[in-house]
Design a protein around this motif. Structure first.
Motif, PDB file in Angstrom:
ATOM      1  N   TYR A 296       0.775  -1.020  -0.073  1.00 34.72           N
ATOM      2  CA  TYR A 296       0.006   0.021   0.140  1.00 34.72           C
ATOM      3  C   TYR A 296       0.798   1.315  -0.046  1.00 34.72           C
ATOM      4  CZ  TYR A 296      -3.561   3.250   1.759  1.00 34.72           C
ATOM      5  OH  TYR A 296      -4.693   4.581   1.708  1.00 34.72           O
ATOM      6  N   GLU A 297       1.866   1.339   0.830  1.00 38.91           N
ATOM      7  CA  GLU A 297       2.800   2.371   0.999  1.00 38.91           C
ATOM      8  C   GLU A 297       3.529   2.668  -0.441  1.00 38.91           C
ATOM      9  OE1 GLU A 297       3.275   4.927   3.526  1.00 38.91           O
ATOM     10  OE2 GLU A 297       1.396   3.880   4.206  1.00 38.91           O
ATOM     11  N   GLN A 298       3.928   1.683  -1.075  1.00 35.68           N
ATOM     12  CA  GLN A 298       4.552   1.743  -2.504  1.00 35.68           C
ATOM     13  C   GLN A 298       3.622   2.167  -3.572  1.00 35.68           C
ATOM     14  OE1 GLN A 298       7.937   1.511  -3.013  1.00 35.68           O
ATOM     15  NE2 GLN A 298       7.903   1.096  -0.747  1.00 35.68           N
ATOM     16  N   ILE A 299       2.357   1.627  -3.446  1.00 32.91           N
ATOM     17  CA  ILE A 299       1.415   1.945  -4.572  1.00 32.91           C
ATOM     18  C   ILE A 299       1.078   3.354  -4.274  1.00 32.91           C
ATOM     19  CG2 ILE A 299      -0.954   1.391  -5.302  1.00 32.91           C
ATOM     20  CD1 ILE A 299      -0.226  -1.373  -4.576  1.00 32.91           C
ATOM     21  N   LYS A 300       0.844   3.871  -3.069  1.00 32.23           N
ATOM     22  CA  LYS A 300       0.363   5.192  -2.582  1.00 32.23           C
ATOM     23  C   LYS A 300       1.414   6.039  -3.478  1.00 32.23           C
ATOM     24  CE  LYS A 300      -0.284   6.838   1.314  1.00 32.23           C
ATOM     25  NZ  LYS A 300      -0.111   7.134   2.845  1.00 32.23           N
TER      26      LYS A 300
END
Length: 501
Positions: A296-300
């Motif tokens: 999630y943090e990378q896709i954000k």
């Protein structure tokens, strides 16, 4: 200009209340009781219209990024292009790239109410002013330690009259036309996917404040959430196993009821059999949560590269993709959980024995049976859960939030329960088909079927009701699961040293 247009409460106390005027002079907390743009007076819209016209440089009836840049510069307020773009995006309901007057008014009202919540939370002494000690205390609550000199530097950036304190007007004037899409105070109090575990980890991950990410508080929240999920799933495991049995074995000719299902399980394997499949269900919490959060943090960063926090639709996209990645990584454990829940006494000696036998008899492909309906179920579950929760949260904030964004235990539990229930209801047919596909080899002589053929078969033989077998025990476990996970989460937070405010 901005201050005079937004609010005249300080300049114009109620004419029919002399005592109110004297008390407001002696008590700063009573000054500006209405909250600026939220307040009125008969000429409220006229004053807002005056500000709108001042900012509408090209006189076309709409505020674009360029209008705001030029207009605010004339008023002595300097904002970056990125900040102005966020303001337009936040208020632009009809997506025409600019704010008309109604959109502008709505943006100011909504934004100022959020700012007042933050001001109230920072004003520890409740005297209507924020000083350096209060800023230091508030940041310390978030896990950030700053010196008094650093706190005074923050104050000076907003302090207009040189008192080294900030009143509501100074706070509002400084922040009102700064874009804030997710006030940290609201993020802190309204986490729900981290706190509530109803057995299906398909929700969109919670947002964490910058301070929580920088100080490492995020992993403590995740550990507390994982521990809460383990206890919650263990306590509701009998209902979860009954749901799986009803999804796979119930039909028109074999109409299992809740009491009959429990009786059958206990008669076949004793009371201990009620917890079959729970071990692997608890074990998969840690890897799934960790992978989901990291993804999630990378896709954000890809979805909202220039933003600290994402808008709702961006959170849905990022959360759904992160959920798909996490589910793909641990999906063999999902199949094992279903097989272990359905096993007969003596069929497997444990999880590893179950995995070995499946691999030997059915091959590696068996660990991905039901993968397609599982992936498809993420979108309706995550989307509806997020939409319902955000709708309920915003409705509460708009209507009831006055002094704090903290909703209290009951409201938080109610919102989490309702959103999870709606999400599960929407995705339940896909979950049932997934479970039946995962269980195929555990039913003697069961033919290989595809997702679409299984849907058709269920509709033909059982009707639409057949797609909701096991729904009753599934819903029965939601309230106890949410309640247990919340209580355990709060206690684990204290143990792990997470500040509760």
């Amino acid at each position: 200009m901005v201050s005079s247009v937004l609010c005249r409460c300080v300049a114009s106390p109620p004419p029919d209340a002399a005592t109110a005027a004297s008390s407001s002079a002696s008590s700063p907390a009573s000054v500006d009781p209405c909250g600026g743009a939220v307040c009125g007076g008969p000429d409220h819209r006229l004053r807002l219209w005056s500000l709108f016209q001042t900012l509408d440089v090209n006189r076309d009836g709409g505020l674009c990024v360029n209008d705001l840049a030029v207009g605010l510069r004339r008023l002595g307020l300097h904002r970056t292009e990125g900040e102005l773009r966020k303001i337009v995006q936040a208020g632009d309901k009809d997506l025409d790239g600019q704010l008309d007057f109604e959109e502008f008014v709505h943006y100011l009202q909504d934004h100022e109410k959020k700012l007042r919540l933050v001001f109230k939370s920072l004003d520890k002494k409740n005297d209507g002013r924020i000083d350096a000690q209060e800023i230091m205390q508030s940041l310390r609550d978030l896990g950030v330690k700053i010196s008094e000199q650093q706190a005074e530097k923050i104050l000076k950036s907003m302090d207009k009259n040189g008192t080294m304190t900030i009143d509501w007007n100074e706070w509002r004037d400084y922040h009102l036309l700064h874009p804030v899409e997710n006030i940290p105070e609201i993020i802190l109090y309204w986490k729900h996917s981290t706190i509530f575990d109803v057995g299906e980890n398909l929700t969109v991950p919670d947002e964490f404040t910058v301070e929580e990410r920088q100080t490492g508080m995020w992993w403590r929240h995740l550990v507390a959430g994982g521990g809460a999920g383990a206890v919650s799933r263990t306590c509701t495991a009998p209902l979860d196993r009954l749901k799986v049995l009803m999804q796979v074995h119930a039909s028109r000719s074999n109409n299992m009821c809740i009491v009959g299902g429990f009786t059958q399980m206990i008669r076949e394997g004793g009371a201990k059999s009620l917890w079959r499949g729970n071990g692997i269900n608890v074990l998969k919490i840690a890897p799934e949560s960790a992978i989901k959060f990291m993804a999630y943090e990378q896709i954000k960063r890809l979805v909202g590269s220039d933003q600290e926090t994402l808008r709702i639709h961006e959170r849905l996209v990022a959360g759904s993709l992160a959920g798909a990645i996490a589910q793909s990584s641990i999906y063999p454990m999902e199949v094992l959980k279903t097989r272990m829940a359905l096993r007969k006494t003596g069929q497997y000696s444990g999880m590893l024995d179950c995995a070995r036998k499946i691999l030997a008899r059915e091959g590696m492909a068996a660990f991905y049976k039901g993968y397609v309906p599982n992936m498809l179920g993420i979108i309706p579950y995550a989307g509806i859960d997020l939409a319902v929760y955000e709708t309920l949260k915003n409705a509460w904030l708009q209507r009831y939030a006055v002094n704090s964004a903290d909703p209290g235990v009951f409201v938080l539990l109610a919102c989490g329960t309702m959103s999870s229930t709606c999400g599960q209801l929407a995705s339940y047919p896909l979950a049932l088909v997934r479970t039946r596909m995962q269980a195929q080899a555990s039913i003697e002589g069961a033919p290989e079927v595809t997702m679409s053929s299984l849907f058709r078969q269920i509709l033909r033989t059982e009707g639409a009701f057949g797609l909701y077998r096991g729904l009753a025990p599934n819903f029965m476990k939601v309230i106890p699961a949410v309640s247990i996970s919340y209580v355990v989460y709060e206690n684990l937070k204290i143990t792990l040293g997470v500040q509760s405010r």
